[in-house]
Design an enzyme around this catalytic site. Structure first.
Site, PDB file in Angstrom:
ATOM      1  CG  ASP A  25      32.941  36.675  38.653  1.00 40.57           C
ATOM      2  OD1 ASP A  25      33.788  35.981  39.263  1.00 40.57           O
ATOM      3  OD2 ASP A  25      33.081  37.036  37.457  1.00 40.57           O
ATOM      4  CE  LYS A  87      38.341  32.609  41.965  1.00 39.99           C
ATOM      5  NZ  LYS A  87      37.456  33.040  40.866  1.00 39.99           N
ATOM      6  CD  GLU A 186      34.985  31.257  38.808  1.00 40.39           C
ATOM      7  OE1 GLU A 186      35.755  30.906  37.893  1.00 40.39           O
ATOM      8  OE2 GLU A 186      35.380  31.764  39.874  1.00 40.39           O
ATOM      9  CG  ASP A 209      36.655  32.047  32.912  1.00 45.20           C
ATOM     10  OD1 ASP A 209      37.239  33.096  32.567  1.00 45.20           O
ATOM     11  OD2 ASP A 209      36.101  31.920  34.023  1.00 45.20           O
TER      12      ASP A 209
END
Ligand code: ADP
Ligand code: MG
Length: 625
Positions: A25, A87, A186, A209
């Site tokens: 992850d 990211k 994800e 999330d």
């Protein structure tokens, strides 16, 4: 629709040989690595017993000087060399970055290179390289704890990631020396961690999330063991950091402290706020203590006050949840399971509000920091061929429509948004001009009708086909999106069988806020777009008709037409040309119809003499040499 059988790669190996595989992850705030051992998946710890690796890298002139927690802790002393939240930058252009990175401390190298580079003491670094350093650290951890080289990994990415961002993530893994089995979304990984893919009945799953700096909501559909992402929504600037900030604001106003731009003070307060937030997962109050200008401040933050601070933030996430439901054409009570992901969903009040929103108990049994890595590990295990009986199938969707520019700056959609991947779609185009031997193709992404309102993904050329009458060449353009969501476009001219090995030079990826904006705009502009499209289409039609007519008349007007017939046609032609300059689609249409009707005799006579016939169809601009 082709489904992806993900157990394939392992089938060539001996069944008893267990291959080392891991799931990664790669998060904005934190990254983790997990693996399956004796049938169950667990995250791997470093030598200090820490499983979470903060996604922060610090450089000095020798290279990476610190990574993870250590890098985060010394960020203040060395802000320009410490890169966090990389990211957010992956797959973006320098332009995208300056507009999206407010608050980040790094500086970009000004070069002509298409890939932006961050200045560090170790030299310029791309987002791909920084991500690779994080992956390298996780790889070392995995290989150390598993006692061997990794056969392959599954890396997770946000469901809304576009082509360039996925490619960039793959490149980072490659750079870190990892063999990547697959990129997996994800939310899909999280649902798999809960074993929802193994349930007998079909179901619809919401994955909520809330991480450090981002919020994502995804709606998945599980049908006969196959996952499909129905919709995604979210906010790239909403997460645990905002909770920390809200606590600081509260504390500061309680004590009338003026923080100003004192960076050390801000950071100290944020650390205190985060510590208090974490305590409040289990306790009903937390103490915040602080020294400032010789005075010491201390306040108890009660769970009630904390919840009231969290409430506004959660309400914002629920807005996105509504949007995702709307997009998937579902109601709240269509959702069978709600999976909670991300460290910030440990806040009990977040769970409560989300549970109330969906009117059900939300799934929190698996540690929300770890759930994505665990799902990725389960899939990596399948892909490594360690679970020969597994028939796990996966489906994802493309977030924005893919298409090609046609004559007049219009978009011809080839693959509509939310189409499940992998997918391949072909469409035939033809030439616009007589004798055309090359063609420029422009691949775009977006929901709008006009190219200028969409995002350019790349261009390529198809050259060297046999010249023919306009409309006769048959060019098949093929769009293929693979299981990782990566796009390949190819084109072939069918009569002469010329094939273009296309090289789409990637422009840079979309921000998901841009995706949202583009989707929103396509709705509000729909009416205007239809009108603009009609006008544009009529203009193209007019241009095409005039070109075809001129070409024909130059060849044989005198052979087939009497002088008065010829004049009639020329008058009608003049009217078409004139109307094409106006903004009146209807007028162009009428003029065209008139031209068509007066040319009928001519066309019939030519046809009888079987002098060429012309195909109608979509026309791509001729390539200008
Ligand atoms: P990302 O997916 O963005 O990389 P994570 O899912 O790891 O991030 O979430 C990180 C966030 O979770 C941070 O803001 C952190 O403060 C928050 N967090 C972690 N544990 C807790 C907790 N017990 N209570 C509240 N927030 C927490
Ligand atoms: Mg995450």
């Amino acid at each position: 629709m082709a489904l992806l059988q993900i157990s394939e790669p392992g089938q060539s190996t001996a069944p008893h040989q267990h291959r080392l595989a891991a799931g990664i992850d790669l998060g904005t705030t934190n990254s983790l690595v997990a693996t399956v051992r004796s049938g169950s998946a667990a995250v791997l710890e470093d030598e200090n017993g820490e499983s979470i690796l903060p996604s922060v890298v610090c450089y000095d002139k020798h290279g990476v000087s610190a990574i993870g927690r250590e890098a985060r802790e010394q960020a203040a002393e060395n802000p320009y060399n410490t890169i966090s939240s990389v990211k957010r930058l992956i797959g973006l252009s320098a332009e995208d970055i300056t507009s999206s990175s407010a608050g980040m401390m790094f500086q970009l190298e000004s070069t002509d290179s298409t890939v932006p580079r961050i200045k560090t003491d170790a030299g310029p670094k791309t987002a791909i390289e920084v991500s690779a350093d994080i992956l390298r650290s996780l790889r070392a951890r995995a290989e150390q704890s598993l006692g061997g080289e990794l056969g392959g990994v599954v890396v997770t990415v946000p469901a809304y990631y576009d082509d360039t961002q996925r490619q960039a993530t793959k490149d980072a893994a490659k750079l870190a020396g990892l063999n990547i089995y697959r990129l997996v979304n994800e939310p899909t990984a999280a649902a798999i961690a809960y074993g929802l893919d193994r349930e007998e009945v079909d179901s619809t799953i919401a994955v909520y999330d809330l991480g450090g700096g981002t919020f994502d909501i995804s709606i998945l559909k599980l049908e006969k063991g196959v996952f499909e992402v129905l919709s995604t929504a979210g906010d790239t600037a909403l997460g645990g950091d905002d909770i920390d900030q809200a606590v600081v604001s509260w504390f500061v106003s309680e004590h009338n402290i003026s923080v100003g731009d004192d960076a050390a003070l801000q950071r100290g307060l944020l650390d205190q706020a985060r510590a208090a937030k974490h305590q409040l997962t289990l306790a009903n109050e937390a103490l915040i203590q602080f020294e400032y200008q010789g005075a010491s401040f201390s306040t108890t933050l009660s769970i009630e006050v904390f919840d009231s601070l969290v409430k506004t933030l959660v309400e914002r996430t629920l807005k996105s949840c509504r949007a995702a439901l709307r997009q998937a054409k579902l109601k709240k009570n269509d959702i069978d399971n709600v999976v909670m992901v991300g460290g910030s969903t440990r806040v009990p009040f977040v769970r409560k509000m989300v549970g109330e929103f969906f009117d059900q108990e939300v799934l929190t049994d698996i540690n929300p920091d770890e759930v994505v890595a665990i799902g990725a590990a389960l899939q990596a295990d399948v892909l490594a061929g360690n679970t020969p009986d597994s028939d796990m199938l996966l489906l994802d969707v493309i977030p924005l429509s893919l298409g090609i520019e046609t004559h007049g700056g219009l978009v011809e959609q080839i693959i509509p948004r939310n189409t499940t991947i992998p997918v391949a779609r072909a469409q035939e185009f033809t030439t616009f001009k007589d004798g055309q031997t090359a063609m420029a193709l422009h691949v775009v992404q977006g929901e709008r009708d006009l190219v200028r309102d969409c995002r350019s993904l790349g261009r390529f050329e198809l050259r060297g086909f046999v010249p023919a009458v306009a409309g006769q060449a048959r060019i098949q353009v093929m769009f293929q999106v693979d299981a990782d969501g990566l796009l390949t476009v190819s084109a072939i001219e069918k009569t002469s069988e010329v094939h273009a090995e296309v090289q789409i030079k990637p422009s840079y990826g979309l921000l998901d806020s841009e995706i949202e904006t583009m989707i929103r705009e396509s709705m509000t502009h729909a009416e205007h777009d239809v009108a603009a499209r009609m006008l544009q289409e009529q203009r193209v039609e007019a241009e095409r008709a005039v070109e075809a007519l001129d070409a024909a008349m130059a060849r044989d007007a005198d052979e087939f037409l009497a002088a008065d017939e010829k004049q009639k046609i020329l008058d009608a032609r003049a009217l078409v040309v004139q109307s094409a300059d106006s903004n009146d689609a209807e007028a162009i249409k009428t003029a065209l119809r008139e031209l068509e009707s007066v040319s009928e005799v001519y066309v019939a006579r030519r046809m009888n003499a079987s002098v060429g016939k012309s195909m109608t169809g979509k026309h791509i601009d001729s390539y200008d040499h």
